[in-house]
Design a protein around this motif. Sequence first.
Motif, PDB file in Angstrom:
ATOM      1  N   HIS A 157       0.840  -1.205   0.000  1.00 20.32           N
ATOM      2  CA  HIS A 157       0.000   0.000   0.000  1.00 20.32           C
ATOM      3  C   HIS A 157       0.872   1.252   0.000  1.00 20.32           C
ATOM      4  O   HIS A 157       0.568   2.223  -0.713  1.00 20.32           O
ATOM      5  CB  HIS A 157      -0.917   0.000   1.223  1.00 20.32           C
ATOM      6  N   ALA A 158       1.934   1.236   0.792  1.00 19.60           N
ATOM      7  CA  ALA A 158       2.821   2.392   0.867  1.00 19.60           C
ATOM      8  C   ALA A 158       3.446   2.688  -0.496  1.00 19.60           C
ATOM      9  O   ALA A 158       3.548   3.856  -0.902  1.00 19.60           O
ATOM     10  CB  ALA A 158       3.906   2.152   1.909  1.00 19.60           C
ATOM     11  N   GLU A 159       3.842   1.644  -1.222  1.00 20.94           N
ATOM     12  CA  GLU A 159       4.432   1.845  -2.537  1.00 20.94           C
ATOM     13  C   GLU A 159       3.399   2.364  -3.538  1.00 20.94           C
ATOM     14  O   GLU A 159       3.696   3.244  -4.354  1.00 20.94           O
ATOM     15  CB  GLU A 159       5.039   0.530  -3.041  1.00 20.94           C
ATOM     16  N   GLN A 160       2.203   1.835  -3.485  1.00 22.02           N
ATOM     17  CA  GLN A 160       1.151   2.301  -4.384  1.00 22.02           C
ATOM     18  C   GLN A 160       0.810   3.771  -4.114  1.00 22.02           C
ATOM     19  O   GLN A 160       0.588   4.542  -5.062  1.00 22.02           O
ATOM     20  CB  GLN A 160      -0.098   1.432  -4.222  1.00 22.02           C
ATOM     21  N   PHE A 161       0.780   4.133  -2.843  1.00 23.41           N
ATOM     22  CA  PHE A 161       0.483   5.526  -2.507  1.00 23.41           C
ATOM     23  C   PHE A 161       1.598   6.438  -2.989  1.00 23.41           C
ATOM     24  O   PHE A 161       1.347   7.518  -3.535  1.00 23.41           O
ATOM     25  CB  PHE A 161       0.296   5.663  -0.993  1.00 23.41           C
ATOM     26  N   ARG A 162       2.831   6.010  -2.807  1.00 24.57           N
ATOM     27  CA  ARG A 162       3.963   6.814  -3.268  1.00 24.57           C
ATOM     28  C   ARG A 162       3.926   6.995  -4.774  1.00 24.57           C
ATOM     29  O   ARG A 162       4.165   8.084  -5.296  1.00 24.57           O
ATOM     30  CB  ARG A 162       5.276   6.155  -2.839  1.00 24.57           C
ATOM     31  N   GLN A 163       3.596   5.935  -5.489  1.00 23.52           N
ATOM     32  CA  GLN A 163       3.616   5.963  -6.937  1.00 23.52           C
ATOM     33  C   GLN A 163       2.503   6.809  -7.543  1.00 23.52           C
ATOM     34  O   GLN A 163       2.662   7.332  -8.658  1.00 23.52           O
ATOM     35  CB  GLN A 163       3.521   4.537  -7.488  1.00 23.52           C
ATOM     36  N   LEU A 164       1.384   6.955  -6.827  1.00 25.95           N
ATOM     37  CA  LEU A 164       0.261   7.673  -7.439  1.00 25.95           C
ATOM     38  C   LEU A 164       0.613   9.120  -7.760  1.00 25.95           C
ATOM     39  O   LEU A 164       0.099   9.699  -8.728  1.00 25.95           O
ATOM     40  CB  LEU A 164      -0.997   7.574  -6.576  1.00 25.95           C
ATOM     41  N   TYR A 165       1.518   9.724  -6.981  1.00 27.19           N
ATOM     42  CA  TYR A 165       1.926  11.102  -7.266  1.00 27.19           C
ATOM     43  C   TYR A 165       2.714  11.176  -8.569  1.00 27.19           C
ATOM     44  O   TYR A 165       2.524  12.093  -9.379  1.00 27.19           O
ATOM     45  CB  TYR A 165       2.749  11.654  -6.112  1.00 27.19           C
ATOM     46  N   ALA A 166       3.604  10.215  -8.787  1.00 26.78           N
ATOM     47  CA  ALA A 166       4.359  10.174 -10.032  1.00 26.78           C
ATOM     48  C   ALA A 166       3.437   9.943 -11.222  1.00 26.78           C
ATOM     49  O   ALA A 166       3.628  10.523 -12.298  1.00 26.78           O
ATOM     50  CB  ALA A 166       5.426   9.088  -9.964  1.00 26.78           C
ATOM     51  N   GLU A 167       2.422   9.102 -11.024  1.00 25.08           N
ATOM     52  CA  GLU A 167       1.472   8.822 -12.100  1.00 25.08           C
ATOM     53  C   GLU A 167       0.683  10.078 -12.465  1.00 25.08           C
ATOM     54  O   GLU A 167       0.478  10.371 -13.650  1.00 25.08           O
ATOM     55  CB  GLU A 167       0.526   7.701 -11.670  1.00 25.08           C
ATOM     56  N   VAL A 168       0.235  10.816 -11.457  1.00 21.14           N
ATOM     57  CA  VAL A 168      -0.523  12.047 -11.701  1.00 21.14           C
ATOM     58  C   VAL A 168       0.360  13.076 -12.401  1.00 21.14           C
ATOM     59  O   VAL A 168      -0.046  13.724 -13.372  1.00 21.14           O
ATOM     60  CB  VAL A 168      -1.074  12.617 -10.389  1.00 21.14           C
ATOM     61  N   ALA A 169       1.594  13.239 -11.917  1.00 19.83           N
ATOM     62  CA  ALA A 169       2.502  14.223 -12.504  1.00 19.83           C
ATOM     63  C   ALA A 169       2.777  13.908 -13.972  1.00 19.83           C
ATOM     64  O   ALA A 169       2.777  14.811 -14.822  1.00 19.83           O
ATOM     65  CB  ALA A 169       3.806  14.258 -11.714  1.00 19.83           C
ATOM     66  N   LYS A 170       2.980  12.639 -14.280  1.00 22.74           N
ATOM     67  CA  LYS A 170       3.251  12.254 -15.664  1.00 22.74           C
ATOM     68  C   LYS A 170       2.030  12.462 -16.541  1.00 22.74           C
ATOM     69  O   LYS A 170       2.130  13.007 -17.651  1.00 22.74           O
ATOM     70  CB  LYS A 170       3.694  10.797 -15.713  1.00 22.74           C
ATOM     71  N   ALA A 171       0.873  12.059 -16.050  1.00 28.64           N
ATOM     72  CA  ALA A 171      -0.347  12.148 -16.844  1.00 28.64           C
ATOM     73  C   ALA A 171      -0.758  13.591 -17.111  1.00 28.64           C
ATOM     74  O   ALA A 171      -1.291  13.912 -18.179  1.00 28.64           O
ATOM     75  CB  ALA A 171      -1.488  11.397 -16.151  1.00 28.64           C
ATOM     76  N   GLU A 172      -0.518  14.477 -16.145  1.00 29.61           N
ATOM     77  CA  GLU A 172      -0.986  15.860 -16.257  1.00 29.61           C
ATOM     78  C   GLU A 172       0.139  16.861 -16.504  1.00 29.61           C
ATOM     79  O   GLU A 172      -0.065  18.061 -16.379  1.00 29.61           O
ATOM     80  CB  GLU A 172      -1.753  16.239 -14.985  1.00 29.61           C
ATOM     81  N   GLN A 173       1.314  16.365 -16.853  1.00 27.29           N
ATOM     82  CA  GLN A 173       2.446  17.230 -17.197  1.00 27.29           C
ATOM     83  C   GLN A 173       2.757  18.231 -16.076  1.00 27.29           C
ATOM     84  O   GLN A 173       2.981  19.418 -16.325  1.00 27.29           O
ATOM     85  CB  GLN A 173       2.156  17.982 -18.499  1.00 27.29           C
ATOM     86  N   ALA A 174       2.752  17.728 -14.861  1.00 29.12           N
ATOM     87  CA  ALA A 174       3.058  18.559 -13.699  1.00 29.12           C
ATOM     88  C   ALA A 174       4.448  18.246 -13.183  1.00 29.12           C
ATOM     89  O   ALA A 174       4.954  17.128 -13.350  1.00 29.12           O
ATOM     90  CB  ALA A 174       2.028  18.308 -12.589  1.00 29.12           C
ATOM     91  N   ALA A 175       5.075  19.236 -12.576  1.00 33.54           N
ATOM     92  CA  ALA A 175       6.352  19.004 -11.898  1.00 33.54           C
ATOM     93  C   ALA A 175       6.078  18.279 -10.582  1.00 33.54           C
ATOM     94  O   ALA A 175       4.975  18.359 -10.032  1.00 33.54           O
ATOM     95  CB  ALA A 175       7.060  20.323 -11.646  1.00 33.54           C
ATOM     96  N   LEU A 176       7.076  17.583 -10.076  1.00 32.13           N
ATOM     97  CA  LEU A 176       6.870  16.743  -8.894  1.00 32.13           C
ATOM     98  C   LEU A 176       8.020  16.837  -7.916  1.00 32.13           C
ATOM     99  O   LEU A 176       9.192  16.764  -8.307  1.00 32.13           O
ATOM    100  CB  LEU A 176       6.704  15.278  -9.333  1.00 32.13           C
ATOM    101  N   VAL A 177       7.684  16.991  -6.646  1.00 30.37           N
ATOM    102  CA  VAL A 177       8.608  16.769  -5.539  1.00 30.37           C
ATOM    103  C   VAL A 177       8.225  15.409  -4.974  1.00 30.37           C
ATOM    104  O   VAL A 177       7.146  15.263  -4.385  1.00 30.37           O
ATOM    105  CB  VAL A 177       8.486  17.864  -4.458  1.00 30.37           C
ATOM    106  N   PRO A 178       9.042  14.368  -5.144  1.00 33.73           N
ATOM    107  CA  PRO A 178       8.626  13.011  -4.775  1.00 33.73           C
ATOM    108  C   PRO A 178       8.175  12.858  -3.334  1.00 33.73           C
ATOM    109  O   PRO A 178       7.215  12.140  -3.049  1.00 33.73           O
ATOM    110  CB  PRO A 178       9.876  12.178  -5.072  1.00 33.73           C
ATOM    111  N   PHE A 179       8.899  13.510  -2.390  1.00 34.60           N
ATOM    112  CA  PHE A 179       8.531  13.377  -0.977  1.00 34.60           C
ATOM    113  C   PHE A 179       8.732  14.719  -0.294  1.00 34.60           C
ATOM    114  O   PHE A 179       9.865  15.141  -0.062  1.00 34.60           O
ATOM    115  CB  PHE A 179       9.367  12.297  -0.307  1.00 34.60           C
ATOM    116  N   PHE A 180       7.631  15.364   0.011  1.00 37.95           N
ATOM    117  CA  PHE A 180       7.657  16.694   0.597  1.00 37.95           C
ATOM    118  C   PHE A 180       8.400  16.721   1.931  1.00 37.95           C
ATOM    119  O   PHE A 180       9.062  17.701   2.270  1.00 37.95           O
ATOM    120  CB  PHE A 180       6.205  17.163   0.784  1.00 37.95           C
ATOM    121  N   LEU A 181       8.326  15.645   2.705  1.00 40.64           N
ATOM    122  CA  LEU A 181       8.931  15.605   4.038  1.00 40.64           C
ATOM    123  C   LEU A 181      10.260  14.850   4.055  1.00 40.64           C
ATOM    124  O   LEU A 181      10.672  14.344   5.100  1.00 40.64           O
ATOM    125  CB  LEU A 181       7.962  14.970   5.042  1.00 40.64           C
ATOM    126  N   ALA A 182      10.928  14.791   2.933  1.00 45.68           N
ATOM    127  CA  ALA A 182      12.252  14.151   2.898  1.00 45.68           C
ATOM    128  C   ALA A 182      13.208  14.882   3.835  1.00 45.68           C
ATOM    129  O   ALA A 182      13.250  16.111   3.880  1.00 45.68           O
ATOM    130  CB  ALA A 182      12.807  14.178   1.480  1.00 45.68           C
TER     131      ALA A 182
END
Length: 223
Positions: A157-182
């Motif tokens: 579940h943790a991996e799927q949740f992490r990946q959904l942000y990358a999927e959204v960014a790719k699909a909608e041509q958005a920039a991405l910070v992979p983990f805001f609380l890194a």
Amino acid sequence: MDRIPQLTRRYFNSGLCRALLAGAWAPGLLAAATAAEPRRLLIVGDSLSAEYGLQRGTGWAALLQQRLDARQPGWQVVNASISGDTSSGGQSRLPALLAQHRPALVVIELGGNDALRGLPLEMTRDNLRAMARAARQAGARVLLLGMQVPPNYGARHAEQFRQLYAEVAKAEQAALVPFFLAGVADGANPTALFQADRIHPNEAAQPRMLDNVWPELRRLLKP
């Protein structure tokens, strides 16, 4: 002898003269006002961006305004974050925010509360996609701030949740910070950077959160 000055005064006080002067000067005044108007950076987030438990003016969004003033003047941060907000709440609020502020750049920091409430991943993904798409259609660039869930939610579940942000960014041509609380949630001593509830970052963590966002954000600030 005083008749000519009187006529001159009457002319300059006349409605015709005022109209001519307005016609001559208005375009220049309008252009100056337009040039001086700041570009808006809209943040739509939850408690991580709403300064929950912090002294006003110490959160990462406030620090961002200070950094912009020093390095990229001409930008105004509009922080429309609400503690407890979900991706559904953000999606419902976004159209009015876009119409009101007409931002040039939209930062979306949502999804963490979806995970805490056990909401379906598909719903979170769809809501974030809809927000990114609406912002782009309004003429704004989009930056998505990714989140992660603790290991006790399960590795899959943790991996799927992490990946959904990358999927959204790719699909909608958005920039991405992979983990805001890194560097905050996964640091050597993470409790030192959190408030007593161990959920919300404290004041000491805010500069690191801004530093996590800044590289991608700086790229989007360029004309």
